[in-house]
Design an enzyme around this catalytic site. Structure first.
Site, mmCIF file in Angstrom:
data_model
loop_
_atom_site.group_PDB
_atom_site.id
_atom_site.type_symbol
_atom_site.label_atom_id
_atom_site.label_comp_id
_atom_site.label_asym_id
_atom_site.label_seq_id
_atom_site.Cartn_x
_atom_site.Cartn_y
_atom_site.Cartn_z
ATOM 1 N N ASP A 257 0.654 -1.097 -0.144
ATOM 2 C CA ASP A 257 0.113 -0.023 0.015
ATOM 3 C C ASP A 257 0.953 1.224 0.085
ATOM 4 O O ASP A 257 2.137 1.168 0.023
ATOM 5 C CB ASP A 257 -0.982 0.026 1.306
HETATM 6 C C1 NOJ Z 1 -4.065 3.928 0.356
HETATM 7 C C2 NOJ Z 1 -5.313 2.817 0.645
HETATM 8 O O1 NOJ Z 1 -5.089 2.259 1.849
HETATM 9 C C3 NOJ Z 1 -5.550 1.835 -0.427
HETATM 10 O O2 NOJ Z 1 -6.588 1.177 -0.561
HETATM 11 C C4 NOJ Z 1 -5.357 2.681 -1.839
HETATM 12 O O3 NOJ Z 1 -5.479 1.609 -2.904
HETATM 13 C C5 NOJ Z 1 -4.115 3.527 -2.087
HETATM 14 N N1 NOJ Z 1 -4.013 4.368 -1.221
HETATM 15 C C6 NOJ Z 1 -3.908 4.149 -3.297
HETATM 16 O O4 NOJ Z 1 -4.908 5.129 -3.692
#
Ligand code: NOJ
Length: 709
Positions: A257
């Site tokens: 992430d």
């Molecule tokens: C953080 C989030 O936790 C995740 O779900 C998301 O896909 C990414 N950012 C990208 O935006």
């Protein structure tokens, strides 16, 4: 030599690491802003993919730069969080889960995929598969709710919808199952917080949706931010290399992430970014989202012997393989064509999904609203807010196309006088609008009270310690209801709200969630009876935040609650019962279940049986019903939950129509992780429960015995 092998062969170390580097472009803010001008990096082959960008021109410019200016011309991968729609926004996942309809789940994903692919997107960071039993956690809105079986079917349907069967769609949108895993169990419901869950809970509750996603062929998996039992997920070799790769044979891309690899230092498992990069790669994370630490620090990690070039090659090959599967080597500029007529069908689908996601929670005879009403007061801060109807993660869906509740009602009731006052803001202390809102209510035949949360109060970094209505909305609601006009309250929210006072007082309450672009029309259709509500809760609805985590599949205790015995499991100041059980949801029809029977009362572990029940719509209104089958294994080597969902069926019934529901149940459905966590089916008696929700008092029951094969 395959194309991938020859590319790998031709790549410098920096070019290889470039293929592990996923960067954000900044059109949407989905994390701390850390983007710069990426063009130079793209041309130098230091970028594998770009996300948070959906302007087709800009995407194509970036792609030209990668293909024409970088040494090897490896095309970029374009990603985005397409969770519940791209341009056309559908209900948030938690609401849509309540339709309990895998076909609907698949159709909305398919529509989103087509729209995104028609604007150059290749990869979605969805479906979000975190089972959650804690509505304080803002991300509960993004997932399938509390039940692992619902999570499994949701995973399969969404992945089929995004990718097509086995990537068969001409322009598949590669799916990313996230967040692996257990983020829904964040301590105290706070995002990014540590997770401490038993091995049993992992295997029974949190992993099954991911197993289903892998079996459905999802292209990628994203690791969760949180640590699980002390090890951050981007460093969890046991679950990444062990469970995903070795046990499930997942051979797609594992990505971190947003900045999660760099965060391993803050977590306290890496001394510096060099170690962080090495630990994540060794644990099985192929792609580094936004941290940039693979690119910057893996060379040093390699020099120190913390990783081997082979580890890097394997990860690069997986990323290249994904690009190949997407057809990017054949056509880096691939863009699906989408006719206007298809866009129109998506708009129609958005209305269908919205109608089938709104849950009628209580109805004391007020709904459907009488056709004789002359004057309706529409009061509350959510009545006329298009942006909030979209909910979190609304991709490229503009609020300007959103039909608000007020607009929906005005369109549906052209001959009725509809007065509106917001009364108060969603948050804040200003109460000056309460008196004029009360005056409107006093003169009305009925009041539609539009309460709830702002869209930004759900999703990432949007947790709440209280589950009440924010700001002065309770004051507004109580004052308005004191005017005496019959009142239906609509709760627009991304989580169950603990508002027992409202459920006591309002004549009707609808969980309106965040229903997307056509929210207002869907709600108007339900209030006026043009649509008979059919959604059921995919999450137990607590009456107090102190009951959280709350879920239907709890285990018994040695001292189950007994009103006559003080020393039993209970609160001093609150009931153990939720406000509404899992599966709850009313319609305007009256449907009954009877005559539950099991074909074969003794079932060998290799056998299958049928469980049947008669269902009858005793009313004059056509209906769509959801019938749940739960089971309880009363005596086992490991105590089993009081109830576990084993299947559900949906059926449409005409007025006065009856039917028989036929469940096919195999003994393997009673499999559970034994003491050693290996799946086992134990002989013995099993209770089968069938009903419209997990309300134990209203379930029909039957018994069967499992015997050794
Ligand atoms: C953080 C989030 O936790 C995740 O779900 C998301 O896909 C990414 N950012 C990208 O935006």
């Amino acid at each position: 030599m395959s194309r991938i092998d020859s590319l790998l062969h031709a790549m410098t170390l920096e070019e290889k690491l470039g293929q592990l580097n996923l960067v954000t472009a900044g059109q949407a803010v989905t994390g701390p802003v850390v983007c710069g001008d990426t063009t130079k990096d793209i041309a130098a082959g230091r970028v594998a993919g770009v996300f948070n960008l959906w302007d087709l021109e800009a995407l194509m410019r970036a792609q030209r730069c990668a293909v024409q200016e970088s040494r090897l011309g490896v095309p970029l991968l374009f990603g985005l969080d397409v969770l519940h729609g791209f341009r056309t926004i559908f209900s948030i996942p938690l609401a849509e889960a309540g339709a309990f309809d895998p076909q609907l789940w698949e159709r909305t994903a398919c529509a989103a995929a087509l729209e995104a692919a028609s604007e150059g997107i290749h990869l979605t960071f969805a479906p979000m598969l975190d089972v959650s039993r804690d509505p304080r956690w803002g991300r509960i809105a993004e997932g399938p709710g509390e039940d692992p079986l619902v999570g499994e079917r949701f995973a399969q349907a969404k992945i089929r919808g995004f990718q097509g069967d086995d990537f068969s769609r001409i322009f598949p949108l590669a799916a990313t199952a996230k967040h692996f895993c257990a983020g829904g169990a964040a301590t105290a419901g706070r995002d990014y917080a540590a997770v401490d869950v038993s091995e049993r809970a992992l295997h029974e509750v949190y992993l099954p949706p991911f197993r289903a996603a892998v079996e459905a062929g999802c292209a990628a998996v994203m690791t969760a931010f949180n640590n699980v039992n002390g090890v951050p997920m981007s460093a969890q070799g046991r679950l990444l290399n062990g469970y995903l790769r070795s046990r499930l044979k997942f051979d797609g891309v594992i990505m971190s992430d947003y900045t999660a690899i760099a965060e391993l230092v803050e977590h306290g498992v890496a001394a510096d970014s060099i170690e962080a990069a090495a630990i994540a790669l060794k644990a099985g994370v192929d792609m580094d989202m936004v941290s940039g630490v693979y690119l910057a620090h893996l060379p040093e990690a390699l020099a120190r012997g913390l990783v081997e070039e082979r580890d890097i090659d394997v990860a690069v090959a997986r990323v290249l393989q994904l690009k190949k599967r997407l057809g990017l080597f054949d056509d880096p500029y691939r863009v699906a064509r989408l006719d206007d007529s298809v866009k129109e069908t998506h708009c129609i689908l958005a209305l269908e999904a919205a109608r089938r996601s709104a849950t009628l929670l209580i109805n004391r005879g007020l709904l459907p609203l009488s056709a004789n009403l002359r004057r309706i007061a529409v009061v509350g801060p959510l009545a006329d807010s298009g942006a909030d109807m979209l909910g979190p993660w609304s991709a490229a869906g503009g609020a300007e196309n959103c039909v608000t509740i007020l607009e929906g009602l005005r369109r549906a009731l052209p001959y009725c006088e509809i007065a509106h006052h917001s009364g108060v803001a969603i948050e804040g202390d200003d109460e000056s609008g309460i008196a004029p809102a009360f005056a409107l209510a006093e003169g009305a035949d009925a009041v539609v009270l539009c309460l709830g949360e702002a869209a930004r109060m759900s999703g990432e970094a949007a947790c709440r310690a209280s589950l009440g209505l924010p700001g002065k909305q309770r004051q507004l609601a109580e004052r308005v209801m004191s005017a005496g006009a019959p009142t239906v309250a609509l709760l627009s929210c991304g989580r169950p709200l603990a508002v027992p006072w409202l459920f006591k007082r309002a004549q009707a309450v609808v969980a309106a969630w965040f229903l997307g672009h056509r929210a207002g029309e869907a709600i108007a259709d339900i209030l006026t009876g043009r649509f008979n509500p059919s959604a059921r809760l995919a999450v137990t609805w607590p009456c107090d935040v102190g009951q959280v985590p709350i879920f239907y599949s709890a285990r018994s205790t040695g001292r189950p609650f007994d009103a006559a015995n003080f020393y039993t499991s209970r609160y001093l100041d609150c009931s153990n019962d939720p406000q509404f059980p899992f599966g709850h949801g009313l319609s305007f029809s009256r449907t009954t279940l009877s005559n539950l029977r099991v074909d074969c009362a003794e079932l060998k572990t290799s056998q299958t049986t049928r469980v049947r029940v008669d269902v009858c719509n005793e009313s004059d209104i056509a209906t769509e019903e959801t019938i749940f089958l739960f089971a309880r294994d009363r005596v086992a080597s490991v105590a089993r939950p009081l109830m576990e969902l084993k299947d559900w069926k949906k059926i449409a019934l005409q007025p006065q129509q009856g039917a028989t529901i036929d469940f096919v149940l195999c003994a393997q459905a009673f499999q559970f992780p034994g003491e050693n966590m290996e799946p086992t089916v134990e002989p013995g008696g099993v209770d089968i429960f069938v009903g419209f929700s997990a309300d134990a008092e209203k379930l029909l029951s039957a018994r069967l015995r499992i015997v050794s094969a």
